[in-house]
Design a protein around this motif. Structure first.
Motif, PDB file in Angstrom:
ATOM      1  N   UNK B 136      23.237  35.527  20.612  1.00  0.00           N
ATOM      2  CA  UNK B 136      23.419  34.084  20.761  1.00  0.00           C
ATOM      3  C   UNK B 136      22.799  33.338  19.581  1.00  0.00           C
ATOM      4  N   UNK B 137      21.794  33.994  19.033  1.00  0.00           N
ATOM      5  CA  UNK B 137      20.872  33.348  18.123  1.00  0.00           C
ATOM      6  C   UNK B 137      21.401  33.258  16.691  1.00  0.00           C
ATOM      7  N   UNK B 138      22.726  33.227  16.529  1.00  0.00           N
ATOM      8  CA  UNK B 138      23.252  33.332  15.172  1.00  0.00           C
ATOM      9  C   UNK B 138      22.797  32.204  14.253  1.00  0.00           C
ATOM     10  N   UNK B 139      22.753  31.009  14.782  1.00  0.00           N
ATOM     11  CA  UNK B 139      22.200  29.945  13.948  1.00  0.00           C
ATOM     12  C   UNK B 139      20.780  29.589  14.384  1.00  0.00           C
ATOM     13  N   UNK B 140      20.117  30.585  14.896  1.00  0.00           N
ATOM     14  CA  UNK B 140      18.687  30.505  15.233  1.00  0.00           C
ATOM     15  C   UNK B 140      18.352  29.281  16.083  1.00  0.00           C
ATOM     16  N   UNK B 141      19.160  29.050  17.100  1.00  0.00           N
ATOM     17  CA  UNK B 141      18.813  27.967  18.007  1.00  0.00           C
ATOM     18  C   UNK B 141      17.899  28.447  19.121  1.00  0.00           C
ATOM     19  N   UNK B 142      17.816  29.782  19.258  1.00  0.00           N
ATOM     20  CA  UNK B 142      16.945  30.361  20.276  1.00  0.00           C
ATOM     21  C   UNK B 142      16.068  31.396  19.604  1.00  0.00           C
ATOM     22  N   UNK B 143      14.789  31.354  19.933  1.00  0.00           N
ATOM     23  CA  UNK B 143      13.906  32.299  19.251  1.00  0.00           C
ATOM     24  C   UNK B 143      12.615  32.542  20.031  1.00  0.00           C
ATOM     25  N   UNK B 144      12.102  33.764  19.872  1.00  0.00           N
ATOM     26  CA  UNK B 144      10.807  34.084  20.482  1.00  0.00           C
ATOM     27  C   UNK B 144       9.674  33.562  19.618  1.00  0.00           C
ATOM     28  N   UNK B 145       8.665  33.010  20.263  1.00  0.00           N
ATOM     29  CA  UNK B 145       7.453  32.597  19.568  1.00  0.00           C
ATOM     30  C   UNK B 145       6.241  33.252  20.212  1.00  0.00           C
ATOM     31  N   UNK B 146       5.341  33.807  19.410  1.00  0.00           N
ATOM     32  CA  UNK B 146       4.080  34.307  19.980  1.00  0.00           C
ATOM     33  C   UNK B 146       3.322  33.154  20.627  1.00  0.00           C
ATOM     34  N   UNK B 147       2.694  33.436  21.729  1.00  0.00           N
ATOM     35  CA  UNK B 147       2.053  32.391  22.531  1.00  0.00           C
ATOM     36  C   UNK B 147       1.032  31.582  21.726  1.00  0.00           C
ATOM     37  N   UNK B 148       0.426  32.204  20.754  1.00  0.00           N
ATOM     38  CA  UNK B 148      -0.588  31.478  19.981  1.00  0.00           C
ATOM     39  C   UNK B 148      -0.010  30.818  18.725  1.00  0.00           C
ATOM     40  N   UNK B 149       1.315  30.808  18.629  1.00  0.00           N
ATOM     41  CA  UNK B 149       1.926  30.157  17.468  1.00  0.00           C
ATOM     42  C   UNK B 149       3.042  29.202  17.863  1.00  0.00           C
ATOM     43  N   UNK B 150       2.898  28.629  19.027  1.00  0.00           N
ATOM     44  CA  UNK B 150       3.893  27.684  19.502  1.00  0.00           C
ATOM     45  C   UNK B 150       3.771  26.384  18.703  1.00  0.00           C
ATOM     46  N   UNK B 151       4.875  25.890  18.155  1.00  0.00           N
ATOM     47  CA  UNK B 151       4.805  24.628  17.407  1.00  0.00           C
ATOM     48  C   UNK B 151       4.750  23.428  18.353  1.00  0.00           C
ATOM     49  N   UNK B 152       4.709  22.263  17.777  1.00  0.00           N
ATOM     50  CA  UNK B 152       4.828  21.024  18.550  1.00  0.00           C
ATOM     51  C   UNK B 152       6.197  20.989  19.225  1.00  0.00           C
ATOM     52  N   UNK B 153       6.224  20.803  20.530  1.00  0.00           N
ATOM     53  CA  UNK B 153       7.486  20.848  21.261  1.00  0.00           C
ATOM     54  C   UNK B 153       7.917  19.473  21.757  1.00  0.00           C
ATOM     55  N   UNK B 154       9.164  19.402  22.176  1.00  0.00           N
ATOM     56  CA  UNK B 154       9.693  18.170  22.755  1.00  0.00           C
ATOM     57  C   UNK B 154       9.060  17.909  24.126  1.00  0.00           C
ATOM     58  N   UNK B 155       9.131  16.664  24.548  1.00  0.00           N
ATOM     59  CA  UNK B 155       8.617  16.262  25.862  1.00  0.00           C
ATOM     60  C   UNK B 155       7.177  16.740  26.039  1.00  0.00           C
ATOM     61  N   UNK B 156       6.858  17.138  27.283  1.00  0.00           N
ATOM     62  CA  UNK B 156       5.520  17.660  27.554  1.00  0.00           C
ATOM     63  C   UNK B 156       5.550  19.187  27.629  1.00  0.00           C
ATOM     64  N   UNK B 157       6.422  19.787  26.846  1.00  0.00           N
ATOM     65  CA  UNK B 157       6.645  21.211  27.016  1.00  0.00           C
ATOM     66  C   UNK B 157       5.476  22.083  26.574  1.00  0.00           C
ATOM     67  N   UNK B 158       4.647  21.592  25.667  1.00  0.00           N
ATOM     68  CA  UNK B 158       3.450  22.377  25.322  1.00  0.00           C
ATOM     69  C   UNK B 158       2.540  22.549  26.542  1.00  0.00           C
ATOM     70  N   UNK B 159       2.349  21.471  27.268  1.00  0.00           N
ATOM     71  CA  UNK B 159       1.555  21.545  28.498  1.00  0.00           C
ATOM     72  C   UNK B 159       2.136  22.531  29.494  1.00  0.00           C
ATOM     73  N   UNK B 160       3.461  22.454  29.634  1.00  0.00           N
ATOM     74  CA  UNK B 160       4.096  23.304  30.636  1.00  0.00           C
ATOM     75  C   UNK B 160       3.869  24.774  30.295  1.00  0.00           C
ATOM     76  N   UNK B 161       3.945  25.097  29.015  1.00  0.00           N
ATOM     77  CA  UNK B 161       3.708  26.484  28.617  1.00  0.00           C
ATOM     78  C   UNK B 161       2.278  26.899  28.907  1.00  0.00           C
ATOM     79  N   UNK B 162       1.344  26.010  28.593  1.00  0.00           N
ATOM     80  CA  UNK B 162      -0.059  26.336  28.853  1.00  0.00           C
ATOM     81  C   UNK B 162      -0.260  26.614  30.344  1.00  0.00           C
ATOM     82  N   UNK B 163       0.354  25.783  31.144  1.00  0.00           N
ATOM     83  CA  UNK B 163       0.245  25.964  32.587  1.00  0.00           C
ATOM     84  C   UNK B 163       0.882  27.281  33.016  1.00  0.00           C
ATOM     85  N   UNK B 164       2.041  27.562  32.451  1.00  0.00           N
ATOM     86  CA  UNK B 164       2.735  28.806  32.780  1.00  0.00           C
ATOM     87  C   UNK B 164       1.951  30.030  32.364  1.00  0.00           C
ATOM     88  N   UNK B 165       1.275  29.940  31.252  1.00  0.00           N
ATOM     89  CA  UNK B 165       0.495  31.075  30.770  1.00  0.00           C
ATOM     90  C   UNK B 165      -0.630  31.410  31.745  1.00  0.00           C
TER      91      UNK B 165
END
Lengths: 255, 255
Positions: B136-165
């Motif tokens: 799916x990732x041909x134009x790299x719209x989807x990609x894995x990121x290591x948990x400690x290298x997550x960039x600034x995300x849209x909305x409150x998604x950084x928080x959500x990941x922290x909570x999920x972790x």
DNA sequence: ACAAAAGTGTTTTTTATACACCCATGC
DNA sequence: GCATGGGTGTATAAAAAACACTTTTGT
């Protein structure tokens, strides 16, 4: 009329061919409000008798629909304020129940509106809470029920309570929510009663419970003694939030 | 705190005394999809680059809006199916974020529609998942990121990941979700790698981890040996669901 | 032979559990 | 003085943590 949908472009990116209609929701908040009657040593849940369809006259969790400009948590606090007045409480989001057809109104409503329920659980002090509940409760629309005597409820509220009960038990084991609901000062026996009402009779020996908690060092003895009927007077303790700080985020620190 | 509200004619519900306008919601589902790259020993999160406003070109959690007739869980599974194809996965609801103004679209939309996000977390097998994601990732719209290298995300998604972790770490400690994501047979080292990637390096010594798990008795040795480079070949084990049954509902059974 | 990974066992420390016993008060 | 609840201590069992050592492979 279903609101024309300005954001249908949202899912076209991966699904160009399949343009589905989004659901429109009303969002409800339902609170599982727990309290512990330390005299009777029982865990209680606050229920409300429904005054309208669907499920007219069945007991249910106190709840409300979310208003414009109101956050979910605001709505949860509003429910609290409408049913009981308390000074201290612990409130936390539980779970979101949102399958289609969980609410019979979805069938009779004309526009295909879905009802989604975000549940919260709360723990409140019984002594404070009861007084105010009684005032509102003149025609007995609101009432405490012991956890093991909950009747058949409206919607899926029996499930929600079961889920909330498990969550409460876990929370009590690894975070200091008990102190948000006890008076400023309390005896170790008060604390023990609260724990055994929630966790069940055989969770721990009193003397072991005692030494474990005291060893952790965030309960400080005020030196004040209080006598309740016969027996040796008990020391009043208070929770020392500063001394507790190092335990924050460390799971399962006590009990 | 409810904002005073001009157009109170839109009302539907029976709220006898206090006639406030209810909010209309679109409900989104966002998935925090975790995977463990056992080669590199890293915990990964699947992110998607947004193709539309708001937050165009920012990375975000893969998500979707809930369609008519679709349950929340259905929507969560649909997101999975659209992004990665896996045979095994663990999926569980995380939390519901629903304050007003968390989504900028609320301001520009004409009808005062609110956006509420129900988040789910998923754990998938990396070996399976990566292949399909790459396609799916041909134009790299989807990609894995290591948990400690997550960039600034849209909305409150950084928080959500922290909570999920945090939730993932807890889950791993007291329920057997690892086995839903490992191959049918696996070495004890595979299992150990998964645990230490999620829980952090210093959660336990390998040999103690080993004996604790084996003592519980729900891992059975298939007798088959597998050799990976140098060193003594390892036994392949499998999870025995029947032997695990007695541990169900008993919190914190292992690790 | 030796490095590398798998697997076993032993020792020490910490924590849980059970329970015996002393203390201070009301009646 | 004795029943009642508060409070302390001890002895035993179990679990967690640290780590030394053996086994089996590839090179």
């Amino acid at each position: 009329m279903p609101i024309p949908n300005p954001n249908s472009d949202l899912n076209i990116e991966n699904q160009p061919r399949n343009q589905q209609t989004l659901a429109d929701f009303k969002v409800g908040v339902d609170n599982v409000i727990f309290s512990v009657d330390t005299m009777e040593n029982r865990l209680l849940v606050l229920l409300r008798k429904r005054q309208q369809e669907p499920f007219l006259n069945l007991w249910s969790l106190p709840g409300t629909l979310v208003r414009q400009g109101e956050s979910l948590e605001d709505a949860a606090y509003r429910i609290m304020a409408e049913k009981i007045k308390v000074n201290n409480l612990y409130l936390e989001q539980l779970y979101t129940f949102g399958g289609p057809n969980r609410d019979p109104r979805e069938k009779i409503d004309s526009y295909g509106v879905r009802y989604l329920s975000v549940s919260y659980f709360a723990l409140v002090r019984f002594d404070e809470a009861q007084l105010i509940a009684d005032k509102i409760d003149q025609n007995s629309r609101v009432s405490w029920y012991p956890i093991n005597k909950i009747p058949q409820l409206a919607f899926d509220h029996n499930e929600i309570i079961a889920y909330g009960h498990r969550r409460l038990q876990n929370k009590l084991e690894y975070s200091p929510i008990a102190f948000e609901v006890l008076p400023k000062t309390f005896t170790l026996n008060d604390l023990y009663q609260l724990y055994s009402a929630v966790l069940g009779e055989n969770f721990s020996d009193y003397s072991n419970f005692r030494s474990r908690l005291l060893k952790l060092g965030f309960l400080s003895d005020t030196g004040i003694k209080v006598s309740r009927g016969a027996g040796r007077p008990a020391s009043l303790y208070k929770f020392d939030a500063e001394a507790f700080a190092p335990f924050k985020d460390k799971p399962l620190v006590f009990i």
